[in-house]
Enzyme design. Structure first.
Site, PDB file in Angstrom:
ATOM      1  N   HIS A 110       0.818  -1.226   0.000  1.00 53.39           N
ATOM      2  CA  HIS A 110       0.000   0.000   0.000  1.00 53.39           C
ATOM      3  C   HIS A 110       0.852   1.278   0.000  1.00 53.39           C
ATOM      4  CE1 HIS A 110      -3.422  -2.549   0.993  1.00 53.39           C
ATOM      5  NE2 HIS A 110      -2.754  -3.039   2.008  1.00 53.39           N
TER       6      HIS A 110
HETATM    7  C1  BDR Z   1      -2.683   0.879   5.508  1.00 54.60           C
HETATM    8  O1  BDR Z   1      -2.881   0.392   6.833  1.00 54.60           O
HETATM    9  C2  BDR Z   1      -1.657   0.076   7.435  1.00 54.60           C
HETATM   10  O2  BDR Z   1      -1.735  -1.135   8.150  1.00 54.60           O
HETATM   11  C3  BDR Z   1      -0.620   0.053   6.339  1.00 54.60           C
HETATM   12  O3  BDR Z   1       0.639   0.489   6.828  1.00 54.60           O
HETATM   13  C4  BDR Z   1      -1.182   0.985   5.294  1.00 54.60           C
HETATM   14  O4  BDR Z   1      -0.766   2.318   5.534  1.00 54.60           O
HETATM   15  C5  BDR Z   1      -3.393  -0.060   4.547  1.00 54.60           C
HETATM   16  O5  BDR Z   1      -4.755  -0.092   4.822  1.00 54.60           O
END
Ligand code: BDR
Ligand code: CA
Length: 309
Positions: A238
């Site tokens: 992500h």
């Molecule tokens: C986001 O949530 C976090 O757990 C990750 O680092 C990312 O920024 C994804 O939904």
């Protein structure tokens, strides 16, 4: 070549850490500050992780501790994804730098004031610090070139059917950011769940053979394990997409949309509603050249040096 000045605000977090790795490897970015926010884990843990990551990567920018809780909501963490430390997996070096004596909002304000050129903020956690900065120092808005954030999802959520984790943790903060009038790039689940790094790619990373390569490969394996159990064929990276957006926008498909944050819904709190019925307030990344992204990741790791036996 003028490098883009950037502030990194995140809640590391495996994918935050890999985002910072990509950024430090790029000759296009000049990292001016790193600030932690509570999200994946408590503020104490994400700050400690930020310092350990910066030590590993050789990031020598000041690091400041952010807000201990969202603007209005109670804190929420994600140990199921990132472990009890917020960055479980490989052993990391202990911090080699002191923590900045300023808190995150004041460090960001100082960097913005001092910079001749407007600075880009890359936000890869809940947007608490960024919103607090805008509330405390509205006069500095013009010093922010862009906010490139990972969060939300036009089509769906992950923590709830409607909401993605970063926005769900602090929807009030995201609402302030989206209404700020500052140029915004959103990398939500629409694109980040296509930014899949497969087990075969983990081995390409590991084969680079330097210390960063070994740690990143281990992070990828740890991060993938949670997603593998949910049926993903790879690790959805992500947060790195918010950096790709700055250094390799050619890898992304983007659409200008009006994005509004649901702050009140019983079932939809934290949802990001994207549409074209009002003027656009964001460039929204929706697609990615996955193979190009995987190659970029391997090349970035190579920038940390040749293999040492
Ligand atoms: C986001 O949530 C976090 O757990 C990750 O680092 C990312 O920024 C994804 O939904
Ligand atoms: Ca994150």
């Amino acid at each position: 070549m003028d490098r883009i000045p950037v502030i990194f605000d995140g809640d590391p977090g495996h994918d935050d850490a890999i985002a910072w790795m990509l950024a430090k490897a790029s000759p296009l970015l000049d990292i001016r500050a790193v600030t932690s926010v509570c999200g994946n884990q408590t503020i104490e843990k994400t700050t400690y992780n930020a310092m350990r990551i910066c030590t590993l990567l050789g990031i020598d920018a000041p690091i400041a501790m952010g807000k201990p809780a969202p603007l209005m909501a109670p804190p929420m963490n994600a140990p199921s994804v990132h472990g009890q430390s917020g960055l479980d997996g490989p052993k990391l070096p202990e911090p080699s730098m002191p923590l900045c004596e300023l808190r995150s909002v004041e460090l960001m304000a100082k960097v913005l004031r001092k910079s001749e050129d407007p600075v880009t903020i890359v936000a890869t956690g809940p947007q608490t610090n960024v919103a607090a900065l805008l509330l405390a120092h509205p006069e500095l808005k013009s010093k922010i070139a862009r906010i490139s954030f990972m969060g939300g999802g036009i089509a769906h959520g992950n923590w709830t059917p409607a909401a993605e984790f970063n926005i769900l943790v602090d929807p009030e903060a995201a609402d302030i950011v989206m209404k700020s009038g500052i140029p915004i790039t959103m990398s939500g689940l629409d694109v980040t769940e296509k930014a899949l790094i497969y087990p075969a790619d983990f081995e390409r990373v590991r084969a680079v053979g330097n210390e960063v390569a070994r740690v990143v490969a281990d992070w990828l394996e740890f991060f993938y394990e949670f997603h593998r159990r949910l049926g993903y064929p790879g690790a959805p990276l992500h947060d790195p997409v918010a950096v790709v957006s700055l250094i390799r926008p050619d890898l992304l498909e983007t659409k200008a949309l009006c994005v509004q944050i649901e702050t009140k819904g019983e079932y939809c709190r934290g949802a990001t509603i994207g549409h074209d019925r009002a003027p656009a307030n964001a460039r929204v990344n929706l697609g990615i050249d996955r193979d190009g992204f995987a190659d970029l990741l391997v090349e970035a790791v190579r920038a940390y040096g040749e293999a040492r036996s």
